[in-house]
Design a protein around this motif. Structure first.
Motif, PDB file in Angstrom:
ATOM      1  N   ILE A   1       0.829  -1.205   0.000  1.00  0.00           N
ATOM      2  CA  ILE A   1       0.000   0.000   0.000  1.00  0.00           C
ATOM      3  C   ILE A   1       0.865   1.258   0.000  1.00  0.00           C
ATOM      4  CG2 ILE A   1      -1.664   1.334   1.366  1.00  0.00           C
ATOM      5  CD1 ILE A   1      -2.859  -1.355   2.255  1.00  0.00           C
ATOM      6  N   VAL A   2       1.920   1.243   0.814  1.00  0.00           N
ATOM      7  CA  VAL A   2       2.828   2.402   0.850  1.00  0.00           C
ATOM      8  C   VAL A   2       3.453   2.633  -0.517  1.00  0.00           C
ATOM      9  CG1 VAL A   2       5.013   3.257   1.790  1.00  0.00           C
ATOM     10  CG2 VAL A   2       3.325   2.213   3.314  1.00  0.00           C
ATOM     11  N   THR A   3       3.872   1.558  -1.168  1.00  0.00           N
ATOM     12  CA  THR A   3       4.479   1.675  -2.507  1.00  0.00           C
ATOM     13  C   THR A   3       3.477   2.195  -3.521  1.00  0.00           C
ATOM     14  OG1 THR A   3       5.982  -0.165  -2.012  1.00  0.00           O
ATOM     15  CG2 THR A   3       5.689   0.421  -4.332  1.00  0.00           C
ATOM     16  N   ILE A   4       2.243   1.696  -3.470  1.00  0.00           N
ATOM     17  CA  ILE A   4       1.216   2.139  -4.418  1.00  0.00           C
ATOM     18  C   ILE A   4       0.901   3.614  -4.227  1.00  0.00           C
ATOM     19  CG2 ILE A   4      -1.230   1.885  -5.034  1.00  0.00           C
ATOM     20  CD1 ILE A   4      -0.970  -1.099  -4.536  1.00  0.00           C
ATOM     21  N   LEU A   5       0.818   4.055  -2.986  1.00  0.00           N
ATOM     22  CA  LEU A   5       0.495   5.459  -2.713  1.00  0.00           C
ATOM     23  C   LEU A   5       1.592   6.414  -3.178  1.00  0.00           C
ATOM     24  CD1 LEU A   5      -1.126   5.204   0.851  1.00  0.00           C
ATOM     25  CD2 LEU A   5      -2.270   5.496  -1.352  1.00  0.00           C
ATOM     26  N   ARG A   6       2.801   5.890  -3.343  1.00  0.00           N
ATOM     27  CA  ARG A   6       3.913   6.728  -3.824  1.00  0.00           C
ATOM     28  C   ARG A   6       3.933   6.876  -5.334  1.00  0.00           C
ATOM     29  NH1 ARG A   6       8.844   4.318  -0.042  1.00  0.00           N
ATOM     30  NH2 ARG A   6       8.213   5.352   1.907  1.00  0.00           N
ATOM     31  N   ILE A   7       3.112   6.083  -6.030  1.00  0.00           N
ATOM     32  CA  ILE A   7       3.050   6.193  -7.496  1.00  0.00           C
ATOM     33  C   ILE A   7       2.364   7.514  -7.850  1.00  0.00           C
ATOM     34  CG2 ILE A   7       2.124   5.164  -9.604  1.00  0.00           C
ATOM     35  CD1 ILE A   7       2.267   2.443  -8.213  1.00  0.00           C
ATOM     36  N   PRO A   8       2.987   8.355  -8.671  1.00  0.00           N
ATOM     37  CA  PRO A   8       2.449   9.705  -8.924  1.00  0.00           C
ATOM     38  C   PRO A   8       1.123   9.742  -9.666  1.00  0.00           C
ATOM     39  CG  PRO A   8       4.346   9.261 -10.340  1.00  0.00           C
ATOM     40  CD  PRO A   8       4.275   8.149  -9.361  1.00  0.00           C
ATOM     41  N   SER A   9       0.929   8.871 -10.643  1.00  0.00           N
ATOM     42  CA  SER A   9      -0.276   8.939 -11.462  1.00  0.00           C
ATOM     43  C   SER A   9      -1.389   8.066 -10.897  1.00  0.00           C
ATOM     44  CB  SER A   9       0.023   8.498 -12.899  1.00  0.00           C
ATOM     45  OG  SER A   9       0.360   7.127 -12.950  1.00  0.00           O
TER      46      SER A   9
END
Length: 319
Positions: free
Chosen positions: A223-231
């Protein structure tokens, strides 16, 4: 009733099932039979497409194929016995058949717990370390991972089944359940079962606590990694790759914790309803989850839906 033991060639157990509710037996026979057919069809199709479609020859779909095969084995180890019990007024099972059924059910349940953890690790690597994914999740890694899931589940089942069948059983041989559920069988032992209880507690920590903790930590990083995706599109695509597995995990463990964690009724008047729910909840847990798994993965996965359409088209074309 004369003493019974596991070496007896003729004695066995009597399965109560829904004997006290004869009207419900016919209704549940039809319902469980339909659900079982859906399980065989849905999971069978998933196995076919993961084997026949080369685009699905990846770690995620390899694990999914194992999960589908496991669900078929798990339900087949108990559902035919349940259906026969709904129709047969004398619901008996031999000691050896009871032992086999206990072993298969426990082995499949334990394997699924471990396998879901392996699938969580696969999703963690795919999303959090995509560049290393082909190396970390190579065939030399994911095949032994799946095999170890089966080995761990089978080994634990051998231990618990062996401990159970070595107990002396005397007096009442009536199991207040649909199948030879290991806890229901232990209640009939006329000896100290403290070792069995302790081993079951250790097993619950290994197969429930450890996988849940591992899956939870994996999804925190995911979840942390996904939330860091800009688009927003990138976040949607990343989440779609693990949403099906996350849904299956929530249903599997959520139902399991509800089933064993719900408080017991202290009202004597509600004892019959409590007894009925204690039977029906595990029964539906054993068929609903395997039935939903292929539906969830089919609805939430474009690759699976495309592979199913291609398989259907090929069948129609050949005919």
């Amino acid at each position: 009733m004369e003493k019974a033991n596991w070496s007896s060639p003729v004695a066995g157990f009597i399965l109560l099932g829904l004997s006290a509710y004869p009207k419900l037996e016919k209704m549940f026979f039809v319902l469980i039979l339909l659900m079982y057919l859906v399980i065989l069809l849905g999971n069978g199709v998933l196995i076919l497409v993961t084997v026949l479609d080369s685009r699905l020859h990846t770690p995620m779909y390899f694990f999914l194929g194992n999960l589908s095969f496991l669900d078929i084995c798990y339900t087949t180890s108990s559902v035919p016995l349940v259906l026969d019990g709904f129709l047969n007024p004398r619901k008996t099972i031999s000691f050896s058949a009871c032992a086999v059924q206990m072993f298969l059910s426990f082995a499949m349940a334990g394997t699924e717990c471990v396998l879901l953890g392996m699938m969580a690790f696969d999703r963690y690597v795919a999303i959090c370390n995509p560049l290393r994914y082909p190396v970390v999740m190579s065939k030399a890694a994911y095949v032994p991972m799946a095999a170890s899931s089966w080995a761990i589940g089978g080994t634990a089942s051998v231990v618990h089944t062996s401990l159970t069948i070595q107990l002396p059983f005397c007096g009442d041989n009536v199991i207040n359940h649909f199948t030879c559920e290991i806890l229901a069988v232990l209640k009939l032992a006329c000896a100290d079962i403290s070792i069995n209880v302790i081993s079951m507690g250790v097993t619950n920590v290994i197969f429930l606590g450890a996988p849940v903790l591992f899956i939870s930590i994996s999804y925190v990083f995911i979840i942390v990694t996904i939330l860091r995706i800009p688009s927003a599109e990138g976040r949607r695509k990343a989440f779609s790759t693990c949403s099906a597995h996350f849904t299956v995990v929530v249903i599997f463990y959520g139902t399991l914790f509800f089933m064993y964690g719900k408080p017991k009724s202290k009202d004597p008047l509600g004892a019959d309803k409590q007894d009925l729910s204690d039977k029906l909840i595990p029964l539906f847990y054993g068929v609903v989850t395997p039935m939903l798994n292929p539906i969830i993965y089919s609805l939430r996965n474009k690759d699976v839906k495309a592979a199913v359409r291609n398989l259907v088209a090929q069948r129609c074309f050949t005919q």
